[in-house]
Design a protein around this motif. Structure first.
Motif, mmCIF file in Angstrom:
data_model
loop_
_atom_site.group_PDB
_atom_site.id
_atom_site.type_symbol
_atom_site.label_atom_id
_atom_site.label_comp_id
_atom_site.label_asym_id
_atom_site.label_seq_id
_atom_site.Cartn_x
_atom_site.Cartn_y
_atom_site.Cartn_z
ATOM 1 N N UNK A 19 -11.178 7.509 1.736
ATOM 2 C CA UNK A 19 -10.272 6.755 0.878
ATOM 3 C C UNK A 19 -8.968 7.516 0.659
ATOM 4 N N UNK A 20 -9.030 8.874 0.744
ATOM 5 C CA UNK A 20 -7.829 9.679 0.548
ATOM 6 C C UNK A 20 -6.797 9.453 1.632
ATOM 7 N N UNK A 21 -7.254 9.055 2.817
ATOM 8 C CA UNK A 21 -6.289 8.874 3.890
ATOM 9 C C UNK A 21 -5.728 7.445 3.895
ATOM 10 N N UNK A 22 -6.211 6.643 2.967
ATOM 11 C CA UNK A 22 -5.647 5.311 2.791
ATOM 12 C C UNK A 22 -4.801 5.377 1.537
ATOM 13 N N UNK A 23 -3.603 4.837 1.607
ATOM 14 C CA UNK A 23 -2.755 4.876 0.420
ATOM 15 C C UNK A 23 -3.299 3.982 -0.678
ATOM 16 N N UNK A 24 -2.801 4.223 -1.878
ATOM 17 C CA UNK A 24 -3.247 3.440 -3.039
ATOM 18 C C UNK A 24 -2.839 1.971 -2.885
ATOM 19 N N UNK B 12 0.839 -1.218 0.000
ATOM 20 C CA UNK B 12 0.000 0.000 0.000
ATOM 21 C C UNK B 12 0.866 1.257 0.000
ATOM 22 N N UNK B 13 0.467 2.235 -0.804
ATOM 23 C CA UNK B 13 1.225 3.478 -0.895
ATOM 24 C C UNK B 13 0.992 4.385 0.300
ATOM 25 N N UNK B 14 1.751 5.484 0.381
ATOM 26 C CA UNK B 14 1.580 6.427 1.494
ATOM 27 C C UNK B 14 0.224 7.118 1.423
#
Ligand SMILES: C[S@@+](CC[C@H](N)C(=O)[O-])C[C@H]1O[C@@H](n2cnc3c(N)ncnc32)[C@H](O)[C@@H]1O
Length: 267
Positions: free
Chosen positions: A109-114, A87-89
Motif C-alpha cells: 500500500x505504501x507504493x500506491x499513493x493516497x 491519487x497522490x504520489x
C-alpha cells in the motif's frame, strides 16, 4: 445491449450519486484480507466505482468489472482515470531500509499513493493525469472493464479464473430478466470460474423489492409470475452447485439500499 429508456437490467445511470460509493460500506463488512493479491470479478460493475476501490485500496492483483450496459462500461473507464488523477504520489518503494540499515519489504500500500489526495477540481480544470507504464498489479493497471451479459457470454478473463466473484445488487435483475433458469445459470458460471476455496460475495435484493421492478416493464412482470425461487432459497441452491453455508457478514445501506452481504466459499 439494445438501448432502452427503462433500466430493466438495473442499469441505472448516476447510480453512485444515490448511494454512498467512496469507502463503500459493503466492502467494509468484508474481512480485511478478502482481496489481498486476489483476482476479482465484479459482475454488474455499473460505472466501476466499487471495482476501482477494490483495485486501488484493497490490494487486489487484478479486478475485472463486467456490465451489460456499454455506456456504463465507458463510464467505468472514465472513473478509473478520475480515481487515478486524484491519487497522490507514491509514498515509498517496495523495499526500504529500516533503522538498522537492512532492507525490509514494505506493505504494498505504501507504493500506491493516497486515494483522493488531489481535489477533483485539479482533473476538472487541468484534465486527467496521464497513466504511466508501471506495475500491472497496481492501480490503475490492475483494473479493466468489459461489456457483456455475463450470464450468457463468457469474457476472455474468465479463462484464467478468479479468486473472488462479487455480485452486488444484481441477482434481482438477472432473475427478473431470465427467470429461475438464468439465476441457476449465473450461479453455475460463478462456480465454474472459482477454484475450491474461492469466494462468492453476494448482496441479494429482498423479494419485496421485486414488486417495484416488475412495474417497470411488462416483460419483467410476466417473467416474475413464473418465478419459483426466492432470495431465501439462494443458500440451498448454491449448496447444490458446490458452495458451503453462507456467512452473513452484516447489513448496510440507507433506506431502500439496506441489504445483507453474504459470503459463500467454493468447496
Ligand atoms: C443495481 S446495479 C448495481 C451496481 C453495482 N454492482 C453496485 O452494487 O454498486 C446492477 C448492475 O448490474 C448490471 N447487470 C444486470 N444484468 C447483467 C448481466 N446479465 N451481465 C452483466 N451486468 C449486468 C446492470 O447494468 C447494472 O449496472
Amino acid at each position: 445491449m439494445a438501448p432502452s429508456s427503462v433500466p430493466i437490467h438495473g442499469n441505472y445511470h448516476g447510480y453512485y450519486a444515490k448511494r454512498p460509493s467512496v469507502n463503500d460500506p459493503r466492502l467494509e463488512l468484508l474481512p480485511s484480507s478478502t482481496f489481498s493479491d486476489k483476482r476479482v470479478l465484479d459482475v454488474g460493475c455499473n460505472e466501476g466505482w466499487v471495482s476501482c476501490e477494490i483495485a486501488q485500496s484493497h490490494g487486489a492483483s487484478k479486478v475485472v468489472g463486467v456490465d451489460i450496459d456499454d455506456t456504463l462500461v465507458r463510464g467505468a473507464w472514465r472513473r478509473r482515470r478520475t480515481v487515478w488523477s486524484a491519487q497522490g504520489p507514491p509514498q515509498g518503494s517496495d523495499t526500504a531500509p529500516d533503522a538498522t540499515g537492512t532492507s525490509r519489504k514494505r506493505k504494498r500500500v505504501d507504493s500506491v499513493g493516497e486515494a483522493d489526495y488531489f481535489p477533483a477540481s485539479c482533473a476538472h480544470s487541468l484534465g486527467p493525469l496521464p497513466i504511466p507504464l508501471s506495475n500491472p498489479q497496481l492501480f490503475p493497471h490492475n483494473v479493466s472493464f468489459r461489456t457483456a451479459d455475463w450470464v450468457n457470454e463468457p469474457i476472455p478473463e474468465d479463462e484464467g479464473g478468479y479468486d473472488v466473484v462479487l455480485a452486488f445488487s444484481i441477482t434481482k435483475w438477472i432473475h427478473l430478466n431470465g427467470g429461475d433458469a438464468a439465476l441457476k445459470a449465473f450461479f453455475s458460471r460463478v462456480a465454474a470460474v472459482l477454484p475450491p476455496g474461492g469466494q462468492f460475495i453476494v448482496e441479494p435484493q429482498a423479494w419485496e423489492t421485486y414488486r417495484k421492478a416488475k412495474r417497470m416493464d411488462r416483460r419483467l412482470r410476466d417473467m416474475a409470475q413464473g418465478l419459483k425461487l426466492r432470495p431465501e432459497d439462494f443458500p440451498r441452491l448454491l449448496a447444490s452447485i458446490g458452495f458451503g453455508e453462507p456467512v452473513r457478514l452484516g447489513s448496510v445501506g440507507d433506506g431502500g439500499f439496506h441489504r445483507p452481504v453474504d459470503l459463500y466459499t467454493r468447496v
